[in-house]
Scaffold this motif. Structure first.
Motif, mmCIF file in Angstrom:
data_model
loop_
_atom_site.group_PDB
_atom_site.id
_atom_site.type_symbol
_atom_site.label_atom_id
_atom_site.label_comp_id
_atom_site.label_asym_id
_atom_site.label_seq_id
_atom_site.Cartn_x
_atom_site.Cartn_y
_atom_site.Cartn_z
ATOM 1 N N PHE A 1 0.957 -1.163 -0.059
ATOM 2 C CA PHE A 1 0.000 0.033 -0.084
ATOM 3 C C PHE A 1 0.818 1.163 -0.034
ATOM 4 N N PRO B 1 1.736 -9.519 15.775
ATOM 5 C CA PRO B 1 1.234 -8.318 16.330
ATOM 6 C C PRO B 1 -0.155 -7.328 15.643
ATOM 7 N N ASN B 2 -0.581 -6.369 16.359
ATOM 8 C CA ASN B 2 -1.460 -5.597 15.318
ATOM 9 C C ASN B 2 -0.782 -4.848 14.173
ATOM 10 N N GLY B 3 -1.329 -4.798 12.860
ATOM 11 C CA GLY B 3 -0.889 -4.151 11.892
ATOM 12 C C GLY B 3 0.245 -4.936 11.065
ATOM 13 N N ALA B 4 0.244 -6.328 11.545
ATOM 14 C CA ALA B 4 1.389 -7.187 10.948
ATOM 15 C C ALA B 4 1.151 -7.587 9.585
ATOM 16 N N GLY B 5 -0.350 -7.296 9.094
ATOM 17 C CA GLY B 5 -0.719 -7.652 7.874
ATOM 18 C C GLY B 5 -1.381 -8.778 7.744
ATOM 19 N N LYS B 6 -1.999 -9.570 8.756
ATOM 20 C CA LYS B 6 -2.886 -10.565 8.841
ATOM 21 C C LYS B 6 -4.078 -10.827 7.948
ATOM 22 N N THR B 7 -4.716 -9.662 8.325
ATOM 23 C CA THR B 7 -6.116 -9.216 7.665
ATOM 24 C C THR B 7 -5.971 -9.063 6.108
ATOM 25 N N THR B 8 -4.789 -8.426 5.696
ATOM 26 C CA THR B 8 -4.560 -8.100 4.335
ATOM 27 C C THR B 8 -4.354 -9.563 3.786
ATOM 28 N N LEU C 1 4.370 1.020 1.702
ATOM 29 C CA LEU C 1 4.410 0.089 2.864
ATOM 30 C C LEU C 1 4.152 -1.452 2.356
ATOM 31 N N VAL D 1 3.314 -4.437 2.881
ATOM 32 C CA VAL D 1 2.051 -5.140 4.004
ATOM 33 C C VAL D 1 2.034 -6.680 4.167
HETATM 34 N N1 ADP Z 1 -6.411 -0.666 1.951
HETATM 35 C C1 ADP Z 1 -5.383 -0.049 2.720
HETATM 36 N N2 ADP Z 1 -4.666 0.904 2.281
HETATM 37 C C2 ADP Z 1 -3.681 1.352 3.122
HETATM 38 N N3 ADP Z 1 -3.114 0.765 4.128
HETATM 39 C C3 ADP Z 1 -3.655 -0.380 4.398
HETATM 40 C C4 ADP Z 1 -4.973 -0.755 3.888
HETATM 41 N N4 ADP Z 1 -5.229 -1.977 4.615
HETATM 42 C C5 ADP Z 1 -4.349 -2.249 5.511
HETATM 43 N N5 ADP Z 1 -3.517 -1.346 5.434
HETATM 44 C C6 ADP Z 1 -2.300 -1.349 6.312
HETATM 45 O O1 ADP Z 1 -1.608 -2.484 6.105
HETATM 46 C C7 ADP Z 1 -1.022 -2.752 7.721
HETATM 47 C C8 ADP Z 1 -1.394 -4.083 7.845
HETATM 48 O O2 ADP Z 1 -2.945 -4.087 8.255
HETATM 49 P P1 ADP Z 1 -3.715 -5.488 8.610
HETATM 50 O O3 ADP Z 1 -3.507 -6.542 7.408
HETATM 51 O O4 ADP Z 1 -5.136 -5.098 8.832
HETATM 52 O O5 ADP Z 1 -3.038 -5.978 9.651
HETATM 53 P P2 ADP Z 1 -3.428 -7.138 10.941
HETATM 54 O O6 ADP Z 1 -4.602 -7.829 10.478
HETATM 55 O O7 ADP Z 1 -2.282 -7.867 11.169
HETATM 56 O O8 ADP Z 1 -3.521 -6.093 12.128
HETATM 57 C C9 ADP Z 1 -1.377 -1.949 8.725
HETATM 58 O O9 ADP Z 1 -0.384 -0.678 8.524
HETATM 59 C C10 ADP Z 1 -2.623 -0.931 7.882
HETATM 60 O O10 ADP Z 1 -2.690 0.561 8.139
#
Ligand code: ADP
Ligand code: MG
Length: 251
Positions: A15, A39-46, A18, A20
């Motif tokens: 992104f 940890p939070n923000g590691a990129g799991k959900t992405t 970054l 991710v």
């Molecule tokens: N659509 C997006 N655009 C820009 N940054 C994003 C987007 N989706 C997630 N991010 C960033 O990617 C990083 C990982 O997010 P995420 O996958 O939600 O992590 P986790 O699920 O591990 O907490 C975060 O820094 C988040 O802000």
């Protein structure tokens, strides 16, 4: 060893500047719970979004039952057996618990049910929905509006909806989030029971829960897998302890 049911192969997603997802590869095999923690923000959900088809990776492949599905939209991956749960929005509060599951089963079975004719089709649909509810221990709540279910029961309902789709693999993004201790323990037991016939990728922040359920654990930090192994191996890994320092005393 068995063919992986679900695999990521060199996945990358940026992104802006970054990274991710920074070269992630993993596999989920038959009978296995593969947990992904970090940890939070590691990129799991992405990463989950790339597996399910809501985010397109910049590089790398997603393999479902040996087939490259990287270019397929989310619904086509669902049709091929990839179920993703805990999208709260999938519950219709005014419909009964049973109808919520039947609706999902219908979405999957559409054409084959038309073949059977309406009455028989509805019967089969209801049977499948009831079976899914029984599997998650919600059969006694079949007739109540889904909106009146307790939080943990809603989580179980979402699991039933996923089961009604008769998936090959389940992807769970933080199923324990916001769930109380007792409900969490019940969910873990439920997943434990499903695991032998339904392999799963479990993304979870609650590491204690993960270490009870998972056969394999991978640790994602800043978009990279820094460790992968049995729960005991991962727990003892100095890099993992470093990454969680101060955040996760339960580790
Ligand atoms: N659509 C997006 N655009 C820009 N940054 C994003 C987007 N989706 C997630 N991010 C960033 O990617 C990083 C990982 O997010 P995420 O996958 O939600 O992590 P986790 O699920 O591990 O907490 C975060 O820094 C988040 O802000
Ligand atoms: Mg997340």
């Amino acid at each position: 060893m068995a063919e992986p049911i679900l695999a990521g192969d060199g996945l990358e997603k940026r992104f802006g500047a970054l990274a991710v997802t920074d070269g992630v590869s993993f596999e989920v095999r038959a009978g296995e719970c593969h947990a992904l923690i970090g940890p939070n923000g590691a990129g799991k959900t992405t990463l989950v979004h790339q597996l399910s088809g809501f985010v397109k990776p910049d590089r790398g492949r997603v393999l479902l039952d040996g087939r490259d599905v990287t270019r397929l939209p989310a619904y086509a991956r669902a049709e091929r057996g990839l179920a993703r749960t805990f999208q709260i929005t999938s519950i219709v509060p005014g419909f009964t618990t049973l109808d919520n599951v039947a609706l999902a089963a219908q979405a999957r079975a559409g054409t084959s049910l038309r073949f059977w004719g309406r009455a028989a089709g509805d019967r089969r649909l209801n049977e499948r929905a009831r079976a899914a509810l029984a599997e998650v221990g919600l059969d006694h709540r079949a007739a109540v509006p889904a909106g009146t279910l307790a939080h943990g029961e809603k989580r179980a309902l979402e699991l039933a909806v996923a089961l009604a789709l008769e998936p090959k693999v389940l992807v769970l993004d933080e199923p324990m989030a916001g769930v109380g201790v007792d409900e969490g323990a019940r969910l873990i037991a439920l997943l434990q029971g499903l695991k032998p016939r339904l392999p799963m990728l479990l993304i979870e922040h609650d590491t204690a829960a993960v270490f009870r359920l998972a056969d394999r654990v991978s640790v994602l930090v800043y978009g990279r897998v820094i460790a992968s192994g049995t729960p005991a191996e991962v727990r003892a890994d100095p890099a993992v302890r470093e990454a969680y320092l101060g955040e996760e005393p339960a580790l």
